[in-house]
Design a protein around this motif. Structure first.
Motif, PDB file in Angstrom:
ATOM      1  N   VAL A 182       2.187   4.939   0.575  1.00 45.73           N
ATOM      2  CA  VAL A 182       2.020   5.706   1.811  1.00 45.73           C
ATOM      3  C   VAL A 182       1.133   6.926   1.640  1.00 45.73           C
ATOM      4  O   VAL A 182       0.191   7.149   2.392  1.00 45.73           O
ATOM      5  CB  VAL A 182       3.407   6.129   2.349  1.00 45.73           C
ATOM      6  CG1 VAL A 182       3.238   7.076   3.522  1.00 45.73           C
ATOM      7  CG2 VAL A 182       4.187   4.909   2.767  1.00 45.73           C
ATOM      8  N   SER A 183       1.403   7.748   0.632  1.00 44.71           N
ATOM      9  CA  SER A 183       0.685   9.029   0.567  1.00 44.71           C
ATOM     10  C   SER A 183      -0.705   8.912  -0.041  1.00 44.71           C
ATOM     11  O   SER A 183      -1.623   9.616   0.362  1.00 44.71           O
ATOM     12  CB  SER A 183       1.515  10.050  -0.199  1.00 44.71           C
ATOM     13  OG  SER A 183       1.933   9.476  -1.430  1.00 44.71           O
ATOM     14  N   GLN A 184      -0.875   8.021  -1.010  1.00 48.44           N
ATOM     15  CA  GLN A 184      -2.173   7.986  -1.689  1.00 48.44           C
ATOM     16  C   GLN A 184      -3.084   6.871  -1.211  1.00 48.44           C
ATOM     17  O   GLN A 184      -4.271   6.878  -1.498  1.00 48.44           O
ATOM     18  CB  GLN A 184      -1.974   7.801  -3.195  1.00 48.44           C
ATOM     19  CG  GLN A 184      -1.324   8.974  -3.877  1.00 48.44           C
ATOM     20  CD  GLN A 184      -1.022   8.638  -5.316  1.00 48.44           C
ATOM     21  OE1 GLN A 184      -1.767   7.880  -5.933  1.00 48.44           O
ATOM     22  NE2 GLN A 184       0.058   9.145  -5.839  1.00 48.44           N
ATOM     23  N   GLY A 185      -2.509   5.898  -0.506  1.00 52.13           N
ATOM     24  CA  GLY A 185      -3.346   4.774  -0.114  1.00 52.13           C
ATOM     25  C   GLY A 185      -3.494   3.786  -1.254  1.00 52.13           C
ATOM     26  O   GLY A 185      -2.740   3.809  -2.224  1.00 52.13           O
ATOM     27  N   ASN A 186      -4.498   2.950  -1.169  1.00 53.08           N
ATOM     28  CA  ASN A 186      -4.640   1.879  -2.149  1.00 53.08           C
ATOM     29  C   ASN A 186      -5.136   2.361  -3.502  1.00 53.08           C
ATOM     30  O   ASN A 186      -5.081   1.628  -4.476  1.00 53.08           O
ATOM     31  CB  ASN A 186      -5.557   0.786  -1.607  1.00 53.08           C
ATOM     32  CG  ASN A 186      -4.818  -0.141  -0.666  1.00 53.08           C
ATOM     33  OD1 ASN A 186      -3.775  -0.677  -1.020  1.00 53.08           O
ATOM     34  ND2 ASN A 186      -5.330  -0.299   0.555  1.00 53.08           N
ATOM     35  N   VAL A 187      -5.604   3.596  -3.564  1.00 50.43           N
ATOM     36  CA  VAL A 187      -6.051   4.124  -4.856  1.00 50.43           C
ATOM     37  C   VAL A 187      -4.906   4.138  -5.851  1.00 50.43           C
ATOM     38  O   VAL A 187      -5.094   4.025  -7.056  1.00 50.43           O
ATOM     39  CB  VAL A 187      -6.598   5.564  -4.707  1.00 50.43           C
ATOM     40  CG1 VAL A 187      -7.217   6.028  -5.999  1.00 50.43           C
ATOM     41  CG2 VAL A 187      -7.599   5.638  -3.587  1.00 50.43           C
ATOM     42  N   ARG A 229       0.845  -1.179   0.000  1.00 49.65           N
ATOM     43  CA  ARG A 229       0.000   0.000   0.000  1.00 49.65           C
ATOM     44  C   ARG A 229       0.884   1.234   0.000  1.00 49.65           C
ATOM     45  O   ARG A 229       1.790   1.376   0.789  1.00 49.65           O
ATOM     46  CB  ARG A 229      -0.861  -0.035   1.258  1.00 49.65           C
ATOM     47  CG  ARG A 229      -1.867   1.076   1.383  1.00 49.65           C
ATOM     48  CD  ARG A 229      -2.647   0.881   2.685  1.00 49.65           C
ATOM     49  NE  ARG A 229      -3.572   1.962   2.919  1.00 49.65           N
ATOM     50  CZ  ARG A 229      -3.222   3.162   3.355  1.00 49.65           C
ATOM     51  NH1 ARG A 229      -1.968   3.429   3.617  1.00 49.65           N
ATOM     52  NH2 ARG A 229      -4.139   4.107   3.526  1.00 49.65           N
ATOM     53  N   ALA A 261      -3.750   7.361   8.464  1.00 44.83           N
ATOM     54  CA  ALA A 261      -4.102   6.613   7.249  1.00 44.83           C
ATOM     55  C   ALA A 261      -4.931   7.439   6.274  1.00 44.83           C
ATOM     56  O   ALA A 261      -5.909   8.076   6.647  1.00 44.83           O
ATOM     57  CB  ALA A 261      -4.854   5.354   7.625  1.00 44.83           C
ATOM     58  N   THR A 262      -4.508   7.403   5.026  1.00 46.62           N
ATOM     59  CA  THR A 262      -5.339   7.964   3.957  1.00 46.62           C
ATOM     60  C   THR A 262      -6.479   6.970   3.736  1.00 46.62           C
ATOM     61  O   THR A 262      -6.233   5.774   3.699  1.00 46.62           O
ATOM     62  CB  THR A 262      -4.550   8.049   2.653  1.00 46.62           C
ATOM     63  OG1 THR A 262      -3.172   8.089   2.961  1.00 46.62           O
ATOM     64  CG2 THR A 262      -4.951   9.251   1.852  1.00 46.62           C
ATOM     65  N   PRO A 263      -7.698   7.469   3.624  1.00 39.81           N
ATOM     66  CA  PRO A 263      -8.810   6.522   3.424  1.00 39.81           C
ATOM     67  C   PRO A 263      -8.583   5.691   2.172  1.00 39.81           C
ATOM     68  O   PRO A 263      -8.116   6.206   1.159  1.00 39.81           O
ATOM     69  CB  PRO A 263     -10.031   7.427   3.272  1.00 39.81           C
ATOM     70  CG  PRO A 263      -9.500   8.778   2.972  1.00 39.81           C
ATOM     71  CD  PRO A 263      -8.166   8.859   3.607  1.00 39.81           C
ATOM     72  N   ASP A 264      -8.885   4.416   2.261  1.00 37.62           N
ATOM     73  CA  ASP A 264      -8.773   3.553   1.103  1.00 37.62           C
ATOM     74  C   ASP A 264     -10.038   3.644   0.277  1.00 37.62           C
ATOM     75  O   ASP A 264     -11.125   3.639   0.817  1.00 37.62           O
ATOM     76  CB  ASP A 264      -8.551   2.101   1.530  1.00 37.62           C
ATOM     77  CG  ASP A 264      -7.100   1.847   1.846  1.00 37.62           C
ATOM     78  OD1 ASP A 264      -6.833   0.937   2.633  1.00 37.62           O
ATOM     79  OD2 ASP A 264      -6.250   2.570   1.315  1.00 37.62           O
ATOM     80  N   HIS A 265      -9.847   3.724  -1.011  1.00 37.13           N
ATOM     81  CA  HIS A 265     -11.017   3.799  -1.878  1.00 37.13           C
ATOM     82  C   HIS A 265     -11.039   2.582  -2.771  1.00 37.13           C
ATOM     83  O   HIS A 265     -10.912   2.691  -3.987  1.00 37.13           O
ATOM     84  CB  HIS A 265     -10.956   5.082  -2.703  1.00 37.13           C
ATOM     85  CG  HIS A 265     -10.928   6.318  -1.861  1.00 37.13           C
ATOM     86  ND1 HIS A 265     -12.066   6.910  -1.359  1.00 37.13           N
ATOM     87  CD2 HIS A 265      -9.896   7.070  -1.408  1.00 37.13           C
ATOM     88  CE1 HIS A 265     -11.725   7.978  -0.653  1.00 37.13           C
ATOM     89  NE2 HIS A 265     -10.420   8.089  -0.665  1.00 37.13           N
ATOM     90  N   TRP A 266     -11.190   1.428  -2.133  1.00 36.20           N
ATOM     91  CA  TRP A 266     -11.180   0.194  -2.904  1.00 36.20           C
ATOM     92  C   TRP A 266     -12.269   0.172  -3.967  1.00 36.20           C
ATOM     93  O   TRP A 266     -12.109  -0.457  -5.008  1.00 36.20           O
ATOM     94  CB  TRP A 266     -11.328  -1.020  -1.983  1.00 36.20           C
ATOM     95  CG  TRP A 266     -10.037  -1.426  -1.352  1.00 36.20           C
ATOM     96  CD1 TRP A 266      -9.693  -1.289  -0.041  1.00 36.20           C
ATOM     97  CD2 TRP A 266      -8.912  -2.019  -2.010  1.00 36.20           C
ATOM     98  NE1 TRP A 266      -8.416  -1.763   0.167  1.00 36.20           N
ATOM     99  CE2 TRP A 266      -7.908  -2.223  -1.030  1.00 36.20           C
ATOM    100  CE3 TRP A 266      -8.630  -2.409  -3.324  1.00 36.20           C
ATOM    101  CZ2 TRP A 266      -6.664  -2.785  -1.307  1.00 36.20           C
ATOM    102  CZ3 TRP A 266      -7.396  -2.975  -3.593  1.00 36.20           C
ATOM    103  CH2 TRP A 266      -6.437  -3.151  -2.597  1.00 36.20           C
ATOM    104  N   ASP A 308      -0.274   2.551   8.926  1.00 36.03           N
ATOM    105  CA  ASP A 308      -0.012   3.989   8.953  1.00 36.03           C
ATOM    106  C   ASP A 308      -1.044   4.676   9.862  1.00 36.03           C
ATOM    107  O   ASP A 308      -2.231   4.590   9.630  1.00 36.03           O
ATOM    108  CB  ASP A 308      -0.133   4.526   7.525  1.00 36.03           C
ATOM    109  CG  ASP A 308       0.471   5.911   7.415  1.00 36.03           C
ATOM    110  OD1 ASP A 308       0.345   6.681   8.372  1.00 36.03           O
ATOM    111  OD2 ASP A 308       1.069   6.204   6.370  1.00 36.03           O
ATOM    112  N   PRO A 337     -11.106  10.241  -5.950  1.00 37.00           N
ATOM    113  CA  PRO A 337     -10.707  10.131  -4.548  1.00 37.00           C
ATOM    114  C   PRO A 337      -9.456  10.936  -4.206  1.00 37.00           C
ATOM    115  O   PRO A 337      -9.298  11.378  -3.077  1.00 37.00           O
ATOM    116  CB  PRO A 337     -10.470   8.628  -4.357  1.00 37.00           C
ATOM    117  CG  PRO A 337     -10.257   8.087  -5.701  1.00 37.00           C
ATOM    118  CD  PRO A 337     -11.001   8.947  -6.652  1.00 37.00           C
TER     119      PRO A 337
END
Lengths: 224, 57, 225
Positions: free
Chosen positions: A37-42, A35, B7-12, B4, A106
């Motif tokens: 770090v800065s953007q997340g899973n997007v 994952r 945490a940055t929200p995940d946008h799955w 983290d 997002p």
């Protein structure tokens, strides 16, 4: 250019390689890659978005070469390559825009923004849609090939102009830069995931292109 | 790897939408090509061969 | 030089026909006036919003009227059954391209001059000070439009749905020209020195070279199709 039975075998092999590559790429992109770090899973959308646009560039490069090839040799085979590559390139560009938009909502909070890269890509998209429309409106194979070749060359040589004009348009009062600054180096696993997905997309493109050319060749009457 | 904290929200949902769209578009395009190839091959095979003029280019 | 003479004869023929009938010219002048009204109504009485948009509106006007006039480049030949005459004319086909291009350029510049005049009147613009810079930008931009437009007009002359296909083909290609000319016009109208937009002018110049080269080299392909 011959498409003998041997070629059909090659096409099949390409297809299987592409499928394997895509599976591996998907696994890496959605599972193995960490994952960000800065953007997340997007950020994982990038493993789809970047290979998509790179594939589109490859496709449009083929359109340019094939258009030139046709005008020089007047052999219909070049035209099949040009038309097929353009169709695929447009599909991948559309995918690039859509995936970019899905990443942008997002991340930036908006579905669309007229930033330099998105705008250039959108202009490239409409340019080749127009190319496909021209092809669609001419029924005679030879005339279609000739006109499409001219348009293909104009469109391709126009792309750098589009790139720079849009880039400068977005950077208002800053002095224009000739080249974008080189992005920071990616960590190994990110690079690997991107690379595998890019390779998979290229294989998929090659496979679909071979199929599309075959369809085009078979559809035209009276060709050997 | 510790999660983290900021945490940055995940946008799955968006990720799935993007990959899903790619699958649908590319898959659909591939299926269209397969169908067209089948039709074109059938039409090509049904055509009578031109009499004695199989001159290769 | 036979090439130049051929091009000149063709341009002269088109301009003479146009001058005698004045159909296209009058209609385009009137169209320019109508567009001014359209812009005013679309952007409302807010003077500031309108002035900020003026360079863009100017070029929108140039492009819209340009689409109309360029689209009709070969209407005369097509309607009067003279297309084969054009195709069978001896010598380099690119002379036809240059001749048609010259005719289009003159027509477009005339309409653009009227546009500028009307803009000056209706939107209270002082154009005199900006004139030299404006002339350069308008010249470069118009050439960019006409160079590709003339080629595409020949290409679409015998294609289905040509009135729709022509703008659809031309507009994406003209994006760099539109961006460059609007930015440069903005600077010129604000009284900035041309040096600040030198990169745009160079882009326009490079674009023109590319378009003209392609036009000259491929026009015979497009004519024979």
């Amino acid at each position: 250019m011959w498409f003998s039975t041997g070629r059909r075998g090659l096409t099949g092999v390409l297809g299987w390689l592409a499928a394997l590559g895509l599976l591996a790429g998907l696994g890496l992109a959605l599972g193995v890659a960490p994952r960000e770090v800065s953007q997340g899973n997007v950020q994982r959308i990038m493993y789809l978005h970047v290979p998509s646009i790179l594939t589109a560039y490859l496709a449009f490069a083929i359109v340019l070469v094939a258009s030139l090839g046709y005008l020089v040799s007047r052999r219909q085979a070049w035209d099949h390559w040009a038309g097929s590559a353009a169709e695929l390139g447009t599909v991948f560009t559309g995918l690039t825009l859509a995936s970019g938009s899905l990443w942008g909502k997002p991340t930036w909070g908006t579905w669309w923004t007229w930033d330099a890269r998105l705008t250039s890509t959108a202009v490239m998209f409409v340019t080749y849609v127009a190319y496909l429309m021209l092809r669609g409106m001419i029924d005679e194979a030879e005339r279609r090939a000739q006109f499409a070749a001219v348009l293909g060359i104009v469109a391709a040589l126009n792309l750098p102009l589009v790139h720079f004009s849009v880039l400068w348009w977005r950077t208002l009062h800053q002095p224009p830069t000739l080249l974008r600054p080189v992005p920071a180096a990616l960590a190994g696993i990110f690079r690997l995931t991107l690379g595998v997905n890019w390779a998979a997309f290229t294989l998929l493109f090659a496979y679909l292109l071979a199929k599309r050319i075959r369809v085009g060749r078979l559809s035209e009457e009276g060709l050997p | 790897m510790t999660p983290d904290p900021a945490a940055t929200p995940d946008h799955w949902g968006f990720v799935v939408a993007a990959y899903g769209l790619a699958a649908i578009v590319l898959g659909g395009y591939w299926r269209r090509l397969v169908r067209l190839e089948r039709e074109a091959t059938a039409k090509h095979d049904r055509r009578p061969a031109p009499p004695g003029t199989a001159t290769p280019r | 030089m036979r090439f130049a003479r051929r091009a000149w004869i063709l341009a002269w023929k088109d301009l003479t026909i146009e001058w005698r009938a004045k159909e296209t010219l009058n209609s385009l002048f009137f169209f320019a006036l109508l567009l001014i009204f359209l812009f005013q109504f679309a952007l409302g009485p807010d003077r500031e919003r309108l002035s900020a948009a003026l360079p863009g509106l100017l070029w929108l006007g140039f492009i819209l009227s340009g689409l109309l006039s360029l689209g009709r480049t070969f209407a005369g030949e097509r309607d009067n059954d003279c297309w084969d005459g054009l195709r069978l004319a001896p010598g380099e086909k690119s002379a036809i391209y240059v001749g048609k291009l010259a005719g289009n350029l003159l027509l477009m510049l005339a309409v653009e001059a009227i546009f500028l005049l009307l803009f000056g009147v209706f939107f209270d613009l002082d154009l005199v000070a900006a004139l030299p810079g404006l002339a350069l930008v308008v010249g470069l931009g118009t050439l960019g439009l006409a160079a590709v437009g003339t080629l595409f007009a020949a290409m679409t002359a015998h294609v289905r749905a040509r009135e729709l296909l022509f703008p659809v083909l031309l507009l994406p290609v003209e994006v760099p020209v539109l961006l460059g000319t609007v930015k440069a016009t903005e600077a010129v109208l604000l009284g900035e020195p041309l040096g600040t937009v030198a990169h745009w002018l160079k882009l326009l110049a490079v674009a023109n070279v590319i378009y003209l080269t392609i036009g000259v080299l491929t026009f015979d392909v497009v004519l024979d199709g």
